[in-house]
Scaffold this active site. Structure first.
Site, mmCIF file in Angstrom:
data_model
loop_
_atom_site.group_PDB
_atom_site.id
_atom_site.type_symbol
_atom_site.label_atom_id
_atom_site.label_comp_id
_atom_site.label_asym_id
_atom_site.label_seq_id
_atom_site.Cartn_x
_atom_site.Cartn_y
_atom_site.Cartn_z
ATOM 1 N N PHE A 126 2.245 8.215 -1.268
ATOM 2 C CA PHE A 126 1.595 6.929 -1.020
ATOM 3 C C PHE A 126 0.104 7.082 -1.257
ATOM 4 C CE2 PHE A 126 4.993 6.794 2.433
ATOM 5 C CZ PHE A 126 5.943 6.424 1.527
ATOM 6 N N TRP A 174 0.845 -1.213 0.000
ATOM 7 C CA TRP A 174 0.000 0.000 0.000
ATOM 8 C C TRP A 174 0.869 1.248 0.000
ATOM 9 C CZ3 TRP A 174 -0.350 4.114 3.416
ATOM 10 C CH2 TRP A 174 -1.456 4.942 3.272
ATOM 11 N N HIS A 175 2.028 1.146 0.693
ATOM 12 C CA HIS A 175 2.874 2.328 0.812
ATOM 13 C C HIS A 175 3.567 2.697 -0.495
ATOM 14 C CE1 HIS A 175 2.339 1.687 5.121
ATOM 15 N NE2 HIS A 175 2.647 2.945 5.244
ATOM 16 N N GLY A 176 3.832 1.739 -1.332
ATOM 17 C CA GLY A 176 4.518 2.094 -2.566
ATOM 18 C C GLY A 176 4.705 0.910 -3.484
#
Lengths: 348, 477
Positions: B477, B324-326
């Protein structure tokens, strides 16, 4: 704490903050410091928007700090009647901006390219970073960033303390008496009045710095010489690589000229051991002359004009303000008389 | 628009002024909605369409899910919401990543495939508002509450500018009810809000940008093995930077909402005072970890399907949380490491519980500073993967940190080391001292002049730092 107490705290905050920031501003003015703009990506983007002014209304300057210091934009405006668009970047090569201008089909104006050989012929990519960052910002600037820039300009025009390089927290921390770390190469913080910048992005050294800050001048001389020594240690760039690089420059200048633009090269002065080192490292016939021959553009080399040749860059690399005025006048004269450039003021 | 910009100061002043005029509540909500769209549009106007698309889809899906009784059709409606929300996220955020991996796999299989490099701009905050709207559809599917009837209130829930682009990820039942009756901040709320806004900006602008970003960037972009002190200082600088950057944004968001009279729940609670990793995730990015718990971990079975499935579910949740962050495998490894830590922690706790002769509930660890520091140490290892642009950089840094090699290269000067040491030490002391406290409660317990002096210090440092426009890390993000 009740709302009344928090209100008291808020009033204390407003009063103390106004007093402290106001006091800091007055203190800096008392010390004789004047307004200087930050050389941010935003101000670069603001100037870059002016490259689309008609050809008879603007001249674009690209290169390194030398053209930023040595061409007085205000005087240029007065002499030519046109807008100076200063897109040079400190410690940088003009190549990224040249490429961007060549690729921009809407740019059809006048262009002057500063040739400070150690940076112009630096093919390592290091001297491309700053201009590329400015160009990227310019391309992706959001409406919010542009609006912030206008408010920032209003504030920077009125407050001396809004000078990030000299009076921001990070700059103030650099005054702490912390010794250099053995084995780690670090350049000291530049003296406060070495690089003042106006809203045209024209940089200058204050007279106080040039005439009275001997320690600061010596520090700058040492920095330039240290950089030159580092450059001298690097393996020499093979001649075929240089030739290929100059041919690439020609492609770019040709693109601009083919659209009706005009391009000239400029070699601003340097002095003392730095000038000697540059002559040794970048012999004129193999670099400067080759640029002019290959590109077919005209150029002005300070050494060809006695009144410029005798100028002394106090810290070896940049002209003081009074000399920058002489240099600017000569540049306009050479461009109009020797190169046939037309300026609005000539036509009036 | 970023909070740390002059544009925002002007924008917020106008919004506050209009919000406090004696207009009808509906007018004020329309004003907040338009202000929120403007807040987003001044970054990149066309992406407003994505926001509108997500709003329409979930509003309609929510309505249909509440009236539809046929289970199969309900699943289809849910699928429509998932595709409508996760589709754009997949394209904009993971498009290039998927293509790169496809090319690598093709190459491994012997196919020479060279597609044109796509030039996809990531819409800012897409991961945040996607999860926020998705939670509404999922709650509707689970018949958690009645569907929202007012499109205006729903649209405002999706776009409410204080938390639109980087959270906190607010749930529908937390925010929508606040839109139902007129809201205006009391003087105390307003002062609290301004205090939090100042604190949040201080964290972001002074601590993250002015003091820590430089050393962190220098170390992570050095591109070579280095002295162990430099490597550790760079990683510690980043662990402070990411907290102050993201925690600062959340604090600003909560403060801004409070100035308008709205309450948003906390997103950070002194995470570096955490004792263990379950505790860490109760303190770090709380709204994301609870989202993942409620909408991923529990639906996967949570801890209800045996010990092995529990470990698998924890790991899956953390891997997806990492992604999800990257769009990079380094983020997956970051999530995987946290999953591993959580699994090991659970294993140790279960063992202790089994061997404990004391009757009663699970024996908690006593708050112990050494345990907190061990947690902090292990969290720092994960930040290496989070911040490094690739595995080569991460490995080089880990080697340098743990002296696997003889690199003596110096990257930082003494001033950098001093800045990192002072800020990180101060951060750890504050987190430990405040681990059970709320900043506003502490402020309220102090005399007004001491709050005033601290607040003045924050504001003066903020003005002096002159770092006004840099983006927040979590925007990407």
């Amino acid at each position: 704490m009740h709302s009344n107490n928090f209100r008291k705290a808020a009033i204390l905050v407003l009063s103390l903050t106004t007093m402290l920031i106001g006091g800091y501003e007055l203190y800096l003015r008392h010390l004789g410091y004047t307004i200087s703009f930050d050389d941010s990506e935003s101000i670069f983007a603001d100037k870059k928007r002016k490259i689309y002014l008609p050809k008879d209304d603007a001249t674009v300057f690209i290169g390194s700090s030398r053209i930023k210091f040595d061409v007085n934009t205000e005087l240029w405006r007065g002499l030519t009647g046109e807008t100076p668009v200063q897109l040079a970047n400190v410690g940088s090569s003009p190549i990224p901006v040249l490429k961007a201008l060549a690729a921009d089909s809407l740019f059809k104006g006048k262009l002057i390219i500063d040739v400070a050989e150690p940076l112009f012929f630096d093919l390592s990519g290091r001297s491309f970073e700053r201009p590329q960052k400015c160009l990227d910002f310019s391309k992706n600037e959001t409406p919010a960033q542009r609006f912030s820039f206008h408010i920032n300009t209003l504030l920077e025009s009125n407050f001396v303390f809004l000078d990030k390089d000299n009076f921001a927290l990070s700059a103030l921390l650099e005054y702490l008496p912390i010794p250099p770390r053995p084995g780690k190469l670090d350049f000291p913080k530049y003296p406060t009045e070495f690089g003042l910048m106006n809203f045209d992005r024209n940089s200058s050294m204050s007279n106080r710095f040039v005439d009275h800050d001997q320690k600061g001048v010596k520090m700058m001389q040492d920095i330039w010489m240290q950089l030159a020594a580092m450059g001298a240690k690097a393996p020499p760039t093979p001649e075929p690589v240089i030739d290929s690089f100059i041919r690439d420059v020609k492609l770019k200048t040709d693109q601009i000229i083919a659209r009706g633009g005009q391009v000239a090269f400029l070699r601003p002065p340097s002095s003392g051991p730095l000038w000697k080192g540059e002559q040794m490292g970048f012999p004129r016939d193999k670099y400067w002359e080759k640029i002019l021959t290959v590109t077919g553009c005209k150029g002005m080399h300070f050494a060809d004009y006695p009144e410029l040749n005798k100028m002394n860059c106090t810290e070896f690399s940049h002209l003081r303000q009074s000399d920058a005025n002489v240099f600017t006048k000569k540049l306009v004269e050479v461009l109009s008389k020797e190169m046939g450039w037309k300026f609005k003021a000539n036509n009036q | 628009m970023v909070f740390n910009s002059y544009t925002f100061i002007v924008f917020f002043a106008v919004v506050l002024f209009v919000h406090n005029l004696p207009f009808k509540w509906t007018f004020k909500k329309v004003h907040l909605l338009l202000a929120s769209y403007l807040f987003y549009a001044v970054w990149n106007p066309p992406f407003i369409l994505l926001l509108l698309f997500s709003t329409f889809i979930d509003f309609q899906v929510g309505k249909n899910l509440s009236t539809e009784q046929n289970p199969t059709k309900r699943k289809w409606w849910l699928a429509a919401s998932l595709v409508g929300n996760l589709g754009p996220l997949a394209y904009f955020k993971y498009g290039e990543f998927m293509l790169e991996n496809f090319v690598s796999l093709s190459s491994l299989a012997g196919f020479d495939f060279h597609p044109a490099a796509p030039d996809i701009i990531l819409p800012v905050g897409i991961s945040f508002y996607t999860f926020q709207t998705l939670s509404y559809s999922l709650d509707m599917y689970n018949r958690k509450y009645a569907p929202e009837k007012s499109f205006l209130d729903f649209a405002l829930f999706v776009t409410f500018f204080p938390q639109l682009v980087a959270g906190p990820i607010v749930r529908p039942d937390e925010l929508i009810p606040q839109f139902k009756s007129p809201v205006k901040a009391t003087l105390l709320q307003f002062n609290h809000g301004m205090f939090l806004l100042t604190l949040g900006l201080f964290m972001k602008v002074v601590l993250a940008d002015s003091l820590l970003a430089g050393p962190a960037d220098a170390v992570f972009s050095a591109g070579k093995d280095m002295n162990a002190i430099d490597a550790w200082m760079g990683v510690l600088a980043f662990s402070g930077q990411i907290f102050f950057d993201f925690g600062g944004y959340s604090t600003c968001a909560i403060g801004i909402a409070l100035c308008l009279g709205f309450t948003i729940r906390d997103n950070f609670f002194y995470p570096y005072a955490a004792i263990g990793f379950s505790d860490f995730w109760r303190r770090w990015h709380i709204t994301l970890s609870t989202w993942l718990r409620d909408y991923l971990y529990i639906p996967l079975g949570g801890n209800r399907k045996g010990i092995i499935r529990t470990y698998i579910n924890v790991m899956l949740t953390m891997l997806i949380g990492g992604l999800w962050h990257g769009a990079n495998w380094t983020f997956v490894v970051w999530g995987g490491l946290h999953g591993l830590y959580l699994a090991v922690e659970k294993y140790i706790q279960d063992k202790r519980k089994a061997h404990s002769h004391e009757p009663g509930p699970h024996p908690h660890l006593k708050p112990n500073f050494a345990h907190a520091m061990l947690t902090f140490f292990l969290v720092n290892i994960t930040w290496v993967f989070f911040r490094a642009q690739d595995f080569t950089t991460a490995w080089s840094l880990l080697k340098s940190m743990f002296l696997f090699g003889n690199a003596k290269e110096l990257v930082l000067n003494y001033l950098d080391i001093l800045k990192v040491s002072v800020v990180i030490t101060g951060m750890i002391i504050v987190h430990w001292q405040m681990r059970h406290k709320k900043v506003l409660t502490v402020a309220e317990s102090k005399p007004w002049w001491s709050v005033g002096l601290v607040w003045t210090f924050l504001l003066v440092m903020l003005i002096l730092s002159q770092e006004s426009t840099s983006s927040f890390i979590y925007f990407q993000f």
